[in-house]
Write a protein that holds these residues in place. Structure first.
Motif, PDB file in Angstrom:
ATOM      1  N   TRP A  85       0.859  -1.182   0.000  1.00 51.40           N
ATOM      2  CA  TRP A  85       0.000   0.000   0.000  1.00 51.40           C
ATOM      3  C   TRP A  85       0.900   1.238   0.000  1.00 51.40           C
ATOM      4  CZ3 TRP A  85      -5.081   0.352  -0.820  1.00 51.40           C
ATOM      5  CH2 TRP A  85      -5.896  -0.748  -0.545  1.00 51.40           C
ATOM      6  N   TYR A  86       0.602   2.131  -0.940  1.00 50.65           N
ATOM      7  CA  TYR A  86       1.334   3.394  -1.044  1.00 50.65           C
ATOM      8  C   TYR A  86       0.380   4.559  -0.882  1.00 50.65           C
ATOM      9  CZ  TYR A  86       5.323   0.955  -3.248  1.00 50.65           C
ATOM     10  OH  TYR A  86       6.399   0.132  -3.522  1.00 50.65           O
ATOM     11  N   GLN A  87       0.896   5.662  -0.365  1.00 52.79           N
ATOM     12  CA  GLN A  87       0.173   6.929  -0.328  1.00 52.79           C
ATOM     13  C   GLN A  87       0.877   7.887  -1.293  1.00 52.79           C
ATOM     14  OE1 GLN A  87       0.929   9.806   2.878  1.00 52.79           O
ATOM     15  NE2 GLN A  87      -1.247   9.751   3.347  1.00 52.79           N
ATOM     16  N   GLN A  88       0.118   8.453  -2.231  1.00 58.23           N
ATOM     17  CA  GLN A  88       0.719   9.403  -3.162  1.00 58.23           C
ATOM     18  C   GLN A  88      -0.007  10.742  -3.049  1.00 58.23           C
ATOM     19  OE1 GLN A  88       0.653   8.453  -7.409  1.00 58.23           O
ATOM     20  NE2 GLN A  88       2.538   9.626  -7.723  1.00 58.23           N
ATOM     21  N   LEU A 131      -2.515   3.853  -3.455  1.00 58.78           N
ATOM     22  CA  LEU A 131      -2.204   2.871  -4.480  1.00 58.78           C
ATOM     23  C   LEU A 131      -1.900   1.530  -3.840  1.00 58.78           C
ATOM     24  CD1 LEU A 131       0.233   5.090  -6.562  1.00 58.78           C
ATOM     25  CD2 LEU A 131      -1.976   4.283  -7.369  1.00 58.78           C
ATOM     26  N   CYS A 132      -2.436   0.502  -4.439  1.00 57.57           N
ATOM     27  CA  CYS A 132      -2.092  -0.856  -4.048  1.00 57.57           C
ATOM     28  C   CYS A 132      -1.255  -1.459  -5.176  1.00 57.57           C
ATOM     29  CB  CYS A 132      -3.358  -1.681  -3.842  1.00 57.57           C
ATOM     30  SG  CYS A 132      -3.063  -3.399  -3.389  1.00 57.57           S
ATOM     31  N   ALA A 133      -0.255  -2.213  -4.822  1.00 59.24           N
ATOM     32  CA  ALA A 133       0.591  -2.869  -5.818  1.00 59.24           C
ATOM     33  C   ALA A 133       0.884  -4.289  -5.361  1.00 59.24           C
ATOM     34  CB  ALA A 133       1.894  -2.101  -6.023  1.00 59.24           C
ATOM     35  N   SER A 134       1.222  -5.147  -6.320  1.00 59.82           N
ATOM     36  CA  SER A 134       1.608  -6.504  -5.946  1.00 59.82           C
ATOM     37  C   SER A 134       2.778  -6.957  -6.801  1.00 59.82           C
ATOM     38  CB  SER A 134       0.431  -7.478  -6.093  1.00 59.82           C
ATOM     39  OG  SER A 134       0.049  -7.655  -7.453  1.00 59.82           O
ATOM     40  N   SER A 135       3.517  -7.915  -6.293  1.00 62.72           N
ATOM     41  CA  SER A 135       4.623  -8.490  -7.048  1.00 62.72           C
ATOM     42  C   SER A 135       4.652  -9.992  -6.799  1.00 62.72           C
ATOM     43  CB  SER A 135       5.957  -7.840  -6.678  1.00 62.72           C
ATOM     44  OG  SER A 135       6.249  -8.015  -5.319  1.00 62.72           O
TER      45      SER A 135
END
Lengths: 116, 111
Positions: free
Chosen positions: A34-37, A91-95
């Protein structure tokens, strides 16, 4: 292949209210972020999960933010109570491969939060 | 510590070249480059690892200077689709995948 899904896409709340965001990563991806932009800035990591365990939450304001990843798949991020400075895109991201530097992150479309 | 990107913004005509730089005051393990168009999610461009390994799109090239803790992204023969904000994400620890993103470089391509 379906991408990272997030909901809602937009949310407007008043300060001191609570809000929750949902993320469904790409199937099989072990790591979720989880990111904060904030407008005009780069994404700032809030929390990183590997499967359902927390790898890093050093920048998560734990007095008001919480996150969980149940069963190592979906994740929710909650803010309670919200402040004006929480207005941002989340923003949510995955890898795919856990704890590998050679690993691109796939981002979802984000949730734009406005706190009035 | 957040990496520093330069320039902050650049305007190019279609077909021109650009270089975007990313500098860190701490030793880097890897550098990741992403492009974000207005209102959209960041999209992966390239990863550069300490030691020389690279992974990325064929039409994108980049370098990683380990001694200077710098990376540069090279955009040649720019196209309108290259417009957007470019972010470098730096990784300081071995394999922890935690990225610290820079403040971004806004690239505008005009016909």
């Amino acid at each position: 292949e379906a991408g990272v899904a997030q909901s809602p896409r937009y949310k407007i709340i008043e300060k001191r209210q609570s809000v929750a965001f949902w993320c469904n990563p790409i199937s099989g991806h072990a790591t979720l972020y989880w990111y904060q932009q904030i407008l005009g800035q780069g994404p700032k990591l809030l929390i990183q999960f590997q499967n359902n365990g927390v790898v890093d939450d050093s920048q998560l304001p734990k007095d008001r933010f919480s996150a969980e990843r149940l069963k190592g798949v979906d994740s929710t991020l909650k803010i309670q109570p919200a402040k004006l400075e929480d207005s941002a895109v989340y923003l949510c991201a995955s890898s795919l491969v856990p704890l590998s530097s050679y690993n691109e992150q796939f981002f979802g479309p984000g949730t734009r939060l406005t706190v009035l | 510590q957040q990496p520093v990107q330069s320039p902050q913004a650049v305007i190019l005509r279609e077909g021109e070249d650009a270089v975007i730089n990313c500098s860190s005051s701490k030793a880097l393990y890897s550098v990741h480059w992403y492009r974000q168009k207005h209102g959209e999610a960041p999209v992966f461009l390239m990863i550069l690892l300490k030691g020389g390994e690279q992974k990325g799109h064929e039409k994108i090239s980049a370098s990683f200077n380990e001694k200077k803790q710098q990376s540069s992204l090279y955009l040649t023969a720019s196209q309108l689709s290259y417009s957007g904000t470019y972010f470098c994400g730096t990784e300081y620890g071995l394999g922890n995948e935690k990225l610290t993103f820079g403040t971004g470089t806004r690239l505008t391509i005009i016909p």
